[in-house]
Design a protein around this motif. Structure first.
Motif, mmCIF file in Angstrom:
data_model
loop_
_atom_site.group_PDB
_atom_site.id
_atom_site.type_symbol
_atom_site.label_atom_id
_atom_site.label_comp_id
_atom_site.label_asym_id
_atom_site.label_seq_id
_atom_site.Cartn_x
_atom_site.Cartn_y
_atom_site.Cartn_z
ATOM 1 N N CYS A 1 5.117 4.284 -3.127
ATOM 2 C CA CYS A 1 3.926 4.519 -4.293
ATOM 3 C C CYS A 1 2.520 4.392 -3.843
ATOM 4 C CB CYS A 1 4.926 3.376 -5.654
ATOM 5 S SG CYS A 1 3.349 1.743 -5.012
ATOM 6 N N ARG A 2 2.971 3.965 -2.405
ATOM 7 C CA ARG A 2 1.871 4.235 -1.788
ATOM 8 C C ARG A 2 1.366 4.781 -0.608
ATOM 9 N NH1 ARG A 2 -1.916 1.645 -5.872
ATOM 10 N NH2 ARG A 2 -0.481 -0.876 -5.805
ATOM 11 N N LYS B 1 1.138 4.866 -9.236
ATOM 12 C CA LYS B 1 -0.202 4.940 -8.048
ATOM 13 C C LYS B 1 -0.391 5.689 -6.625
ATOM 14 C CE LYS B 1 1.746 0.252 -8.454
ATOM 15 N NZ LYS B 1 2.406 -0.023 -9.632
ATOM 16 N N ASP B 2 -0.058 6.695 -6.134
ATOM 17 C CA ASP B 2 -0.394 7.525 -5.487
ATOM 18 C C ASP B 2 0.498 9.278 -6.302
ATOM 19 O OD1 ASP B 2 -2.024 6.604 -3.871
ATOM 20 O OD2 ASP B 2 -0.735 6.235 -2.039
ATOM 21 N N HIS C 1 -5.125 -0.104 -0.894
ATOM 22 C CA HIS C 1 -4.989 -0.234 -2.883
ATOM 23 C C HIS C 1 -5.898 -1.230 -3.020
ATOM 24 C CE1 HIS C 1 -1.603 -2.705 -2.258
ATOM 25 N NE2 HIS C 1 -2.295 -3.220 -3.594
#
Ligand SMILES: Cc1ncc(COP(=O)(O)O)c(C=O)c1O
Length: 264
Positions: free
Chosen positions: A23-24, A64-65, A150
């Protein structure tokens, strides 16, 4: 990248599938570009492709990303496993072509995955988190260093050394940030990871942290300056802050829904 490669190698030699919590992925890929030797001139997409080339699959929280408000996906190299997951999806969430999401949301994810690799976006994102970290460190506020992509993690154990782990220093700080400036943060300490052992003795979390996760594409520098002001105001009166006790908790995952009362 070296870290990913090493962990993937350990997994492979032990017959364990290697999955990325992706997700990041873009923020981490940008750290690779900025910090790891040999990647400064490599395009973002090439870095990302290399990261994923070591993995057997990935879970993705697209909030997220992928720059969207909701959704996510599971990616698998193993076709048999993918088929089983797809069948489970049909009976639980929805047909694979819409993945349990509205088609519009899938298209937004696809667009977000393109936009997130824009280096101007990533530079602004990581720089604003770093700026928050720099200003807090300069004022003596204890944080985890170096800052991540983040979030800033406040070190509540050092921030409130007079509050015992069983009095939840992170929770005390979370409450005070909200009451002072409306800042929503999350305790990552003994509320989340503390427990009582078989004899009922409290075992604290290894760290008492408070995460200030920064929403992407929302804040300008003046918002970050406001966060700094509020944290410093709370820091200034930290000695008068007290701990909390849990008055209600579920049997599992108490950090999501527990209720607290301030200690007198
Ligand atoms: C690395 C990582 N994985 C997973 C999650 C959780 O995602 P979700 O809320 O969509 O389950 C987060 C949330 O911040 C995260 O930072």
């Amino acid at each position: 990248m070296e870290n990913i490669r090493t962990v993937a190698g350990i997994c492979r030699s032990n017959g364990i599938p290697f999955f990325l919590d992706a997700c990041r992925f873009a923020e981490n890929a940008y750290f690779i570009k900025k910090r790891e030797r040999g990647y400064a001139d490599v395009p973002m997409k090439t870095i990302v492709r290399e990261m994923f080339s070591y993995a057997d699959g990935a879970t993705m929280s697209a909030k997220k990303d992928a720059l969207v408000n909701m959704g996510g996906f599971l990616a698998l190299n193993d076709d048999v496993l993918a088929m089983r997951a797809r069948n489970l999806l049909i009976i639980t969430e929805g047909f694979p072509t819409y993945g349990g999401l509205a088609g519009r949301d899938l298209e937004a994810i696809a667009q977000g995955l393109e936009e997130v690799l824009d280096e101007n976006y990533l530079h602004y994102r990581l720089r604003s988190v770093e700026y928050l970290g720099e200003r807090l460190v300069a004022a003596g506020v204890p944080i985890l260093r170096p800052p991540g992509g983040h979030a800033i993690y406040l070190n509540a154990r050092k921030f409130l050394p007079h509050v015992l782990p069983q009095e939840f220093p992170g929770q005390s700080l979370v409450v005070e940030l909200y009451r002072t400036g409306g800042i929503r943060s999350v305790e990552i300490g003994s509320v989340m990871f503390g427990r009582n052992d078989s004899r009922g003795v409290f075992v604290p979390s290894r760290m008492e942290l408070v995460r200030l996760a920064i929403p992407r594409r929302v804040y300008t520098q003046s918002h970050i300056d406001y966060v700094i002001e509020v944290v410093l105001e709370v820091f200034g009166r930290r000695e008068s802050m007290k701990g909390y006790r849990i008055v209600e908790e579920p049997p599992m995952l108490r950090h999501f829904t527990a209720k607290f009362a301030p200690l007198g």
